[in-house]
Design a protein around this motif. Structure first.
Motif, PDB file in Angstrom:
ATOM      1  N   ASP A   1       0.616   5.471  -0.726  1.00  0.00           N
ATOM      2  CA  ASP A   1       0.812   5.591   0.646  1.00  0.00           C
ATOM      3  C   ASP A   1       2.395   5.960   1.555  1.00  0.00           C
ATOM      4  N   SER A   2       3.293   4.894   0.789  1.00  0.00           N
ATOM      5  CA  SER A   2       4.717   5.657   1.005  1.00  0.00           C
ATOM      6  C   SER A   2       4.830   6.677   0.421  1.00  0.00           C
TER       7      SER A   2
ATOM      8  N   PHE B   1      -3.414   6.728  -1.578  1.00  0.00           N
ATOM      9  CA  PHE B   1      -3.324   5.950  -2.784  1.00  0.00           C
ATOM     10  C   PHE B   1      -3.138   5.153  -1.410  1.00  0.00           C
TER      11      PHE B   1
ATOM     12  N   ASN C   1      -2.793   1.043   0.318  1.00  0.00           N
ATOM     13  CA  ASN C   1      -2.300  -0.001  -0.338  1.00  0.00           C
ATOM     14  C   ASN C   1      -2.157  -0.539   0.805  1.00  0.00           C
TER      15      ASN C   1
ATOM     16  N   GLY D   1       0.887  -0.063   1.832  1.00  0.00           N
ATOM     17  CA  GLY D   1       2.303  -0.754   1.797  1.00  0.00           C
ATOM     18  C   GLY D   1       3.342  -0.165   0.774  1.00  0.00           C
ATOM     19  N   ILE D   2       4.404  -0.198   0.607  1.00  0.00           N
ATOM     20  CA  ILE D   2       4.826   0.037  -0.423  1.00  0.00           C
ATOM     21  C   ILE D   2       5.017  -1.446  -1.899  1.00  0.00           C
ATOM     22  N   TYR D   3       4.414  -0.655  -2.529  1.00  0.00           N
ATOM     23  CA  TYR D   3       3.739  -1.309  -3.424  1.00  0.00           C
ATOM     24  C   TYR D   3       2.343  -2.628  -4.235  1.00  0.00           C
TER      25      TYR D   3
END
Ligand code: ADP
Ligand code: TPW
Ligand code: MG
Length: 566
Positions: free
Chosen positions: A451-452, A476, A478, A480-482
């Protein structure tokens, strides 16, 4: 156009630029219009050169870059001056880093004002700014020099190690009028822009001798091998010698990923134990741990086939350098190879096979789980399921966890069908590569983006919808970043808004959106989207706790030793 400039005996820079491109087989331009190139975009389209307009120059440049990788012809990106140029530069620099041939053409403002820094509209010395990030940069000041400028740019982009070239067209060069006769004489059709670079026969012998003495040989295929379009010969070399091979991510599919000689599932094992490694179009950069231990055996002896002589010994001693183009080099090696000359030890192949099977079983256990919410493995298995039996789909992949898991779980069957974050591990190639691949090949594209990662290029979903390209983007998500933030928490540096509806971006532009929370619906949505060929965004909800910081490269993530443990 002004009537004056289209009379029989006059021409101008706009017309010469389009004629020069057509003469050299350039059939597509990716760009963003504006002063002083709007007329050039329009004229190119009128004259039958396909123009694909983007919402951001970075994506136009990424599209041009990937088109260059896929075709061995420089992709063309066209931008306005200063800010448009700089936006495009990110793509040009990325192309150069990845050894993709492309040309960034930007219009530029009045040099008399720019050079005295008197404050012109979009003032910038673009040629100087481009130089450190490009293979070369040229500026054209007169209309009759445009064809020559383009010829130099084409040759520079594709010869030797491919890369990005900047071509500056001043407004004066574009609108300048010359005799049609002078214009016609200025046109240049580039002959043999990427000539074969035949390696010295002695270098081939040196490499074969080293391979002949090897007990535990290994071949590493990089994206240079994919770019070279020597698919049959590379396969023959691997199959006739019986040497196991490891594909770098964009070399996946050069041989089908389920090929029995693929050592992808035993990567650490083979790199740690091989006694002779032959690199074909792969650099010993961070992606290969610089060829150093502990991943590599310190005693391994190396062969490297590369068109760039200066790549040799860049990270580790290369005992058998083969400098030349991969097509010529592999053909020469096949021709010189004697039957039975190279023979990997049986014990090596057996140990490798055992290690591979163990890892495949371990991975199968992870893949077979079906947790709710989905994690990276289960969602990618669902994607893989929909892609089975569709080998011609191009896969674009970016993100951290989404990229790392994607590389391992999504198998490729055909060469040059996997396009990803590449040498820089860059985010934001998603929609640019997707448009570039779809426009260049006419084939369906599935972009699997974190998504980032998606956020860097998301507005170009409009471009995909406008041109009705068969691109399915799977976000994908989730949060956020990671990873995502815990519910109700203030935004951390890596968290995003929760429950984002990325699929609505497609709907906003007339495309199709899906919101999926489990594997069966993900497979179904993707299969449906591929069947109907419509621009689609699938918002795939992933457990916000599933990812790890920095994905698989946590060792590169700098952290404070002084930070108090929480
Ligand atoms: P990967 O990331 O897949 O390991 P790299 O981008 O690091 O691959 O390496 C690609 C290498 O391939 C570069 O060193 C480049 O010089 C080389 N290369 C590109 N095209 C050719 C070609 N046609 N022949 C020989 N070498 C090539
Ligand atoms: C141009 C730094 C590396 S990976 C990443 C960023 C921002 C995004 C990871 O989150 P994503 O994936 O895409 O949601 P996932 O599955 O792990 O949640 N700016 C640029 N390039 C890079 N590499 C970064 C920042 C980075
Ligand atoms: Mg994410």
């Amino acid at each position: 156009m002004d009537n004056e400039t289209t009379t029989d005996n006059l021409t101008d820079g706009f017309h010469l630029a389009v004629e020069a491109m057509k003469l050299n087989g350039i059939d597509t331009i990716f760009g963003v219009a504006g002063i002083p190139i709007t007329e050039l975009c329009r004229l190119a389209q009128e004259e039958g050169v396909r123009y694909i307009g983007f919402r951001h120059e970075q994506q136009a440049a990424n599209a041009a870059a990937i088109s260059g990788f896929l075709t061995q012809k420089p992709g063309i990106c066209l931008t306005v001056s200063a800010p448009g140029f700089l936006n495009g530069m990110v793509g040009l620099a990325n192309a150069t880093t990845n050894c993709f041939p492309m040309i960034l053409i930007s219009g530029s403002s009045d040099r008399a004002i720019v050079d005295l820094e008197q404050g012109d509209y979009e003032e910038m010395d673009q040629m100087s700014a481009a130089k450190p990030f490009a293979k070369a940069a040229f500026r054209v000041n007169r209309p009759q020099d445009i064809p020559l400028g383009l010829a130099r740019a084409i040759r520079t982009a594709v010869s030797g190690r491919p890369g990005g070239v900047y071509l500056d067209l001043t407004a004066d060069a574009l609108r300048g009028v010359v005799d049609a006769d002078v214009g016609a004489k200025s046109l240049i059709k580039v002959v043999d822009p990427a000539p074969a670079q035949i390696p010295a026969p002695a270098s081939i012998q040196r490499a074969l001798n080293l391979l002949a003495g090897a007990q535990r040989p290994l071949i590493v295929l990089g994206k240079g091998a994919a770019y070279a379009q020597a698919d049959q010969d590379i396969r023959s070399l691997i199959e006739t010698t019986g040497i196991p091979y490891l594909p770098m991510s964009m070399a996946k599919g050069l041989l089908p990923d389920n090929h029995p000689q693929s050592a992808a599932a035993a990567r650490s094992f083979v790199l740690g134990k091989a006694d002779v490694v032959m690199l074909i179009g792969a650099r010993l950069n961070w992606l290969l741990s610089h060829g150093k231990s502990p991943l590599w055996s310190a005693d391994a002896r190396l062969i490297q086939i590369d068109i760039a002589a200066t790549e040799m010994d860049s990270n580790r001693a290369i005992e058998a350098p083969v400098v030349g183009d991969i097509k010529s080099a592999v053909a020469a090696m096949l021709a010189a190879l004697k039957p039975g000359q190279v023979k990997p030890q049986d014990a090596w192949l057996k140990a490798l096979e055992e290690n591979k099977q163990r890892n495949i079983e371990r991975m199968a256990a992870r893949l077979n789980a079906d947790p709710h919410p989905m994690n990276f493995s289960s969602a990618l298995r669902a994607v893989r399921h929909a892609l089975e039996g569709r080998p011609d789909v191009y896969v674009v992949n970016e993100g951290a966890n989404t990229l790392d898991f994607g590389r391992n779980i999504i198998d490729m069957q055909l060469p040059r069908h996997r396009l990803d974050s590449g040498t820089w591990g860059v985010m934001g190639i998603g929609m640019g590569y997707a448009v570039g691949a779809a426009a260049t090949t006419g084939k369906p594209v599935v972009a699997i983006c974190g998504d980032s990662a998606f956020g860097f290029s998301g507005m170009d979903v409009e471009t995909i919808c406008r041109y009705k390209l068969p691109v399915v983007t799977i976000v994908f998500n989730n949060n956020g970043i990671y990873r995502g933030d815990p519910e109700g928490a203030a935004p951390s540096p890596t968290g995003f808004v929760q429950n984002a509806h990325y699929e609505k971006l497609a709907e906003a532009f007339g495309g199709v959106g899906y919101h999926v929370t489990e594997t069966a619906s993900l497979t179904k949505a993707l299969a449906e989207a591929l069947d109907n060929g419509k621009p689609t965004v699938i918002n795939a909800i992933i457990d916000p706790k599933a990812g790890t910081e920095s994905g698989h490269i946590q060792n590169l993530n700098a952290t404070s030793a002084l930070q108090k443990k929480k």
